[in-house]
Write a protein that holds these residues in place. Structure first.
Motif, PDB file in Angstrom:
ATOM      1  N   TRP A 138       0.818  -1.218   0.000  1.00  0.00           N
ATOM      2  CA  TRP A 138       0.000   0.000   0.000  1.00  0.00           C
ATOM      3  C   TRP A 138       0.846   1.260   0.000  1.00  0.00           C
ATOM      4  O   TRP A 138       1.617   1.517   0.914  1.00  0.00           O
ATOM      5  N   CYS A 139       0.760   2.030  -1.091  1.00  0.00           N
ATOM      6  CA  CYS A 139       1.459   3.317  -1.237  1.00  0.00           C
ATOM      7  C   CYS A 139       2.973   3.195  -1.121  1.00  0.00           C
ATOM      8  O   CYS A 139       3.647   4.176  -0.788  1.00  0.00           O
ATOM      9  N   LYS A 140       3.524   2.024  -1.386  1.00  0.00           N
ATOM     10  CA  LYS A 140       4.981   1.870  -1.377  1.00  0.00           C
ATOM     11  C   LYS A 140       5.538   2.238  -2.760  1.00  0.00           C
ATOM     12  O   LYS A 140       4.830   2.168  -3.772  1.00  0.00           O
ATOM     13  N   PRO A 141       6.827   2.598  -2.835  1.00  0.00           N
ATOM     14  CA  PRO A 141       7.401   2.980  -4.132  1.00  0.00           C
ATOM     15  C   PRO A 141       7.400   1.806  -5.099  1.00  0.00           C
ATOM     16  O   PRO A 141       7.727   0.676  -4.733  1.00  0.00           O
ATOM     17  N   ALA A 142       7.022   2.086  -6.319  1.00  0.00           N
ATOM     18  CA  ALA A 142       6.969   1.063  -7.357  1.00  0.00           C
ATOM     19  C   ALA A 142       7.484   1.647  -8.660  1.00  0.00           C
ATOM     20  O   ALA A 142       7.638   2.864  -8.796  1.00  0.00           O
ATOM     21  N   THR A 143       7.770   0.780  -9.605  1.00  0.00           N
ATOM     22  CA  THR A 143       8.203   1.230 -10.929  1.00  0.00           C
ATOM     23  C   THR A 143       7.815   0.172 -11.951  1.00  0.00           C
ATOM     24  O   THR A 143       7.413  -0.943 -11.583  1.00  0.00           O
ATOM     25  N   VAL A 144       7.895   0.539 -13.216  1.00  0.00           N
ATOM     26  CA  VAL A 144       7.564  -0.371 -14.311  1.00  0.00           C
ATOM     27  C   VAL A 144       8.733  -0.427 -15.290  1.00  0.00           C
ATOM     28  O   VAL A 144       9.602   0.457 -15.309  1.00  0.00           O
ATOM     29  N   SER A 145       8.732  -1.471 -16.107  1.00  0.00           N
ATOM     30  CA  SER A 145       9.841  -1.668 -17.035  1.00  0.00           C
ATOM     31  C   SER A 145       9.879  -0.627 -18.134  1.00  0.00           C
ATOM     32  O   SER A 145      10.946  -0.347 -18.696  1.00  0.00           O
ATOM     33  N   SER A 146       8.745  -0.037 -18.471  1.00  0.00           N
ATOM     34  CA  SER A 146       8.713   0.975 -19.531  1.00  0.00           C
ATOM     35  C   SER A 146       7.403   1.740 -19.469  1.00  0.00           C
ATOM     36  O   SER A 146       6.463   1.341 -18.763  1.00  0.00           O
ATOM     37  N   ILE A 147       7.342   2.825 -20.191  1.00  0.00           N
ATOM     38  CA  ILE A 147       6.111   3.589 -20.370  1.00  0.00           C
ATOM     39  C   ILE A 147       5.909   3.807 -21.854  1.00  0.00           C
ATOM     40  O   ILE A 147       6.813   3.532 -22.666  1.00  0.00           O
ATOM     41  N   CYS A 148       4.738   4.281 -22.234  1.00  0.00           N
ATOM     42  CA  CYS A 148       4.443   4.466 -23.652  1.00  0.00           C
ATOM     43  C   CYS A 148       3.398   5.560 -23.808  1.00  0.00           C
ATOM     44  O   CYS A 148       3.014   6.213 -22.835  1.00  0.00           O
ATOM     45  N   GLN A 149       2.921   5.736 -25.024  1.00  0.00           N
ATOM     46  CA  GLN A 149       1.974   6.808 -25.293  1.00  0.00           C
ATOM     47  C   GLN A 149       0.630   6.596 -24.581  1.00  0.00           C
ATOM     48  O   GLN A 149      -0.134   7.534 -24.389  1.00  0.00           O
ATOM     49  N   TRP A 150       0.329   5.350 -24.184  1.00  0.00           N
ATOM     50  CA  TRP A 150      -0.923   5.073 -23.492  1.00  0.00           C
ATOM     51  C   TRP A 150      -0.775   5.099 -21.971  1.00  0.00           C
ATOM     52  O   TRP A 150      -1.749   4.871 -21.255  1.00  0.00           O
ATOM     53  N   SER A 151       0.411   5.368 -21.501  1.00  0.00           N
ATOM     54  CA  SER A 151       0.608   5.490 -20.052  1.00  0.00           C
ATOM     55  C   SER A 151      -0.076   6.754 -19.550  1.00  0.00           C
ATOM     56  O   SER A 151      -0.158   7.764 -20.263  1.00  0.00           O
ATOM     57  N   ALA A 152      -0.552   6.711 -18.304  1.00  0.00           N
ATOM     58  CA  ALA A 152      -1.200   7.887 -17.726  1.00  0.00           C
ATOM     59  C   ALA A 152      -0.198   8.989 -17.431  1.00  0.00           C
ATOM     60  O   ALA A 152      -0.534  10.169 -17.402  1.00  0.00           O
ATOM     61  N   THR A 153       1.060   8.606 -17.179  1.00  0.00           N
ATOM     62  CA  THR A 153       2.121   9.570 -16.895  1.00  0.00           C
ATOM     63  C   THR A 153       3.414   9.068 -17.526  1.00  0.00           C
ATOM     64  O   THR A 153       3.563   7.870 -17.768  1.00  0.00           O
ATOM     65  N   GLN A 154       4.318   9.943 -17.781  1.00  0.00           N
ATOM     66  CA  GLN A 154       5.588   9.560 -18.394  1.00  0.00           C
ATOM     67  C   GLN A 154       6.687   9.354 -17.364  1.00  0.00           C
ATOM     68  O   GLN A 154       7.859   9.248 -17.707  1.00  0.00           O
ATOM     69  N   ASP A 155       6.315   9.276 -16.109  1.00  0.00           N
ATOM     70  CA  ASP A 155       7.248   8.967 -15.028  1.00  0.00           C
ATOM     71  C   ASP A 155       7.022   7.513 -14.618  1.00  0.00           C
ATOM     72  O   ASP A 155       5.941   7.172 -14.123  1.00  0.00           O
ATOM     73  N   PRO A 156       8.004   6.610 -14.790  1.00  0.00           N
ATOM     74  CA  PRO A 156       7.788   5.187 -14.489  1.00  0.00           C
ATOM     75  C   PRO A 156       7.351   4.932 -13.048  1.00  0.00           C
ATOM     76  O   PRO A 156       6.529   4.048 -12.797  1.00  0.00           O
ATOM     77  N   GLU A 157       7.887   5.689 -12.087  1.00  0.00           N
ATOM     78  CA  GLU A 157       7.512   5.473 -10.695  1.00  0.00           C
ATOM     79  C   GLU A 157       6.097   5.959 -10.423  1.00  0.00           C
ATOM     80  O   GLU A 157       5.303   5.274  -9.759  1.00  0.00           O
TER      81      GLU A 157
END
Length: 472
Positions: A310-329
């Motif tokens: 819950w509300c801990k820091p997370a990240t993703v392997s990549s983002i794209c044009q359909w991502s809600a934000t361009q910040d992976p975290e």
């Protein structure tokens, strides 16, 4: 002298009750009433006389404009209701529930009567094109505006306000695109155009702290300066929510930040509860970690959410044009934050082994991983592994789904992976298997053996396999 002193409120607590008592003490000889907004249900105001209203004023011909926000936009609606319930009075003194009245208003009322003043306002001024509500004010000729934190209106002024609102309502029915003025311009303009006399509250009181903001704590000595009218004066959660609205909790906790000193008059236990809620709402794990440490140092209980992610820091392997934000975290924490998203929380690019990862911030015992798939295109996420690590670079697969059974996108029926034995780790990663593709989930929750929801406790046994998937 025949007049009503109306204390306008939207809720009731110790701070509001104290400000009401002070206002009534400042208006000797008046009929004292609480003008209470009860659109959400009845509110107990103790022994005070109450004039209650909701948000529907259609019985006196006033429309719901703007729809759903008419009471906020048209504060004068309540004044018309007050006049109808308590007719026949020469004047009405009205104070908002976050105004501290630190002087007697008797001299003001004597001047109002002797000088035949119909309206007392704060900072009467012309409406300028730079004002956000200027276009709406154009519904009336010669528009002027004023702040209405506390004011006096004569009975005939209130009658004029209702008459003018009804005229504008008829105009609006004939032309739905017609402008509709907000209260700050409507009241002053109506009385001004009727040729009635208008007075300035600054003639009678110190108004240095009679402003839109910032809010002052009711415990701040500045809120009680003799001879003054002060706005807004709040306490506890109400104060914190008002302060946190523009800048967020992290800014207000920084020494030297604007209005940081206002918080020193409030008990830390109250501040901590509201700050915790605000940090969770924003998914600010760093703020939560700092606040948690301070709460522990002060001996306060720290909320322990069942969900370890819950509300801990997370990240993703990549983002794209359909991502809600361009910040992976920022993109990744949408899956383990407070808001449950309708379609998907995050969206990676199209790639092999796309993954989502969370940092639990410390070594934890993990036994259940709960996943809610994307609401549509769920077939894109069927085969995957769950991996854990202590340092972030020593990944171990603890569960693998290698079939094409659907993974639910319904929050009521999440896909649950229950590990045969708790796994000690700090990091948890969900990695998509198969050909290159997108990874997009709605929610990820993680539980340990000691903090399992009751609905899961019965499913956590010691099966012969190292892990098993529980669908639904």
């Amino acid at each position: 002298m025949s007049y009503v002193a109306a204390f306008r409120a939207y809720e009731w607590n110790d701070c509001i009750a104290m400000l009401a008592a002070r206002f009534f003490a400042a208006t000797p000889g008046a009929r004292h009433v609480v003008l209470m907004n009860e659109e959400r249900g009845p509110i107990d105001v103790g022994a005070h006389e109450k004039v209650a209203h909701g948000s529907d004023f259609s019985d006196i011909g006033l429309p719901d404009v703007p729809a759903g926000r008419s009471l906020w936009f048209n504060g004068d609606y309540a004044y018309g209701h007050l006049r109808r319930v308590l007719p026949g009075y020469e004047h009405y003194v009205i104070a908002e529930s976050d105004v501290a009245v630190n002087l007697s208003l008797a001299p003001m009322m004597e001047k109002v009567v002797s000088a035949k003043i119909d309206l007392v306002v704060h900072e009467l001024r012309p409406c300028l094109p730079s004002w956000p509500w200027f276009d709406a004010a154009s519904a009336q000729p010669n528009p002027v505006c004023a702040g209405l934190f506390i004011f006096v209106a004569s009975g005939r002024a209130l009658d004029a306000l209702l008459t003018e609102r009804l005229r504008l309502a008829a105009q609006l029915r004939a032309d739905p695109s017609a402008p509709w003025p907000i209260v700050e311009s409507f009241v002053a303009t109506t009385v001004w155009n009727a040729g009635m006399r208008i007075g300035e509250i600054g003639e009678f009181a110190d108004t240095d702290h009679l402003k839109v903001g910032p809010a002052l704590s009711v415990n701040d000595p500045a809120a009680h300066r003799p001879g003054s009218l002060v706005h807004p004066v709040l306490s506890g959660p109400m104060l914190l929510r008002r302060l946190l609205s523009p800048l967020g909790p992290a800014e207000y906790r920084r020494p030297g930040a604007p209005h940081h000193d206002s918080l020193r008059f409030e008990p830390f236990s109250t501040l901590a509860a509201v700050f915790w809620d605000a940090f969770e709402m924003r998914g600010d794990h760093r703020g939560l970690a700092e606040l948690r440490e301070e709460m522990l140092q002060r001996g306060l209980p720290v909320p322990q959410p069942l969900d370890l992610a819950w509300c801990k820091p997370a990240t993703v392997s990549s983002i794209c044009q359909w991502s809600a934000t361009q910040d992976p975290e920022e993109e990744a924490t949408r899956a383990n934050g407070r808001v449950f998203h309708d379609i998907c929380a995050f969206h990676t690019g199209e790639e092999a082994d796309a993954w989502w990862r969370v940092d639990l911030l410390e070594r934890q015992e993990v036994q259940v991983v709960e996943i809610v798939n994307r609401a549509d295109f769920g077939e894109r996420f069927q085969r995957f592994v769950i991996e854990t690590a202590l340092s972030g670079d020593d990944w171990t697969v603890v569960s693998e789904k290698d079939d094409d059974r659907p993974v639910s996108g319904d929050a009521a029926f999440p896909w649950r992976v229950v590990l045969g034995e708790p796994v000690a780790c700090r990091f948890v990663r969900i990695r998509r298997l198969g050909p290159p593709g997108f990874l997009h989930l709605r929610r990820v929750r993680i539980f340990g053996p000691q903090l399992l929801p009751q609905s899961l406790a019965e499913t956590v046994e010691a099966p012969p396999l190292s892990a098993r998937a529980v669908h639904g």
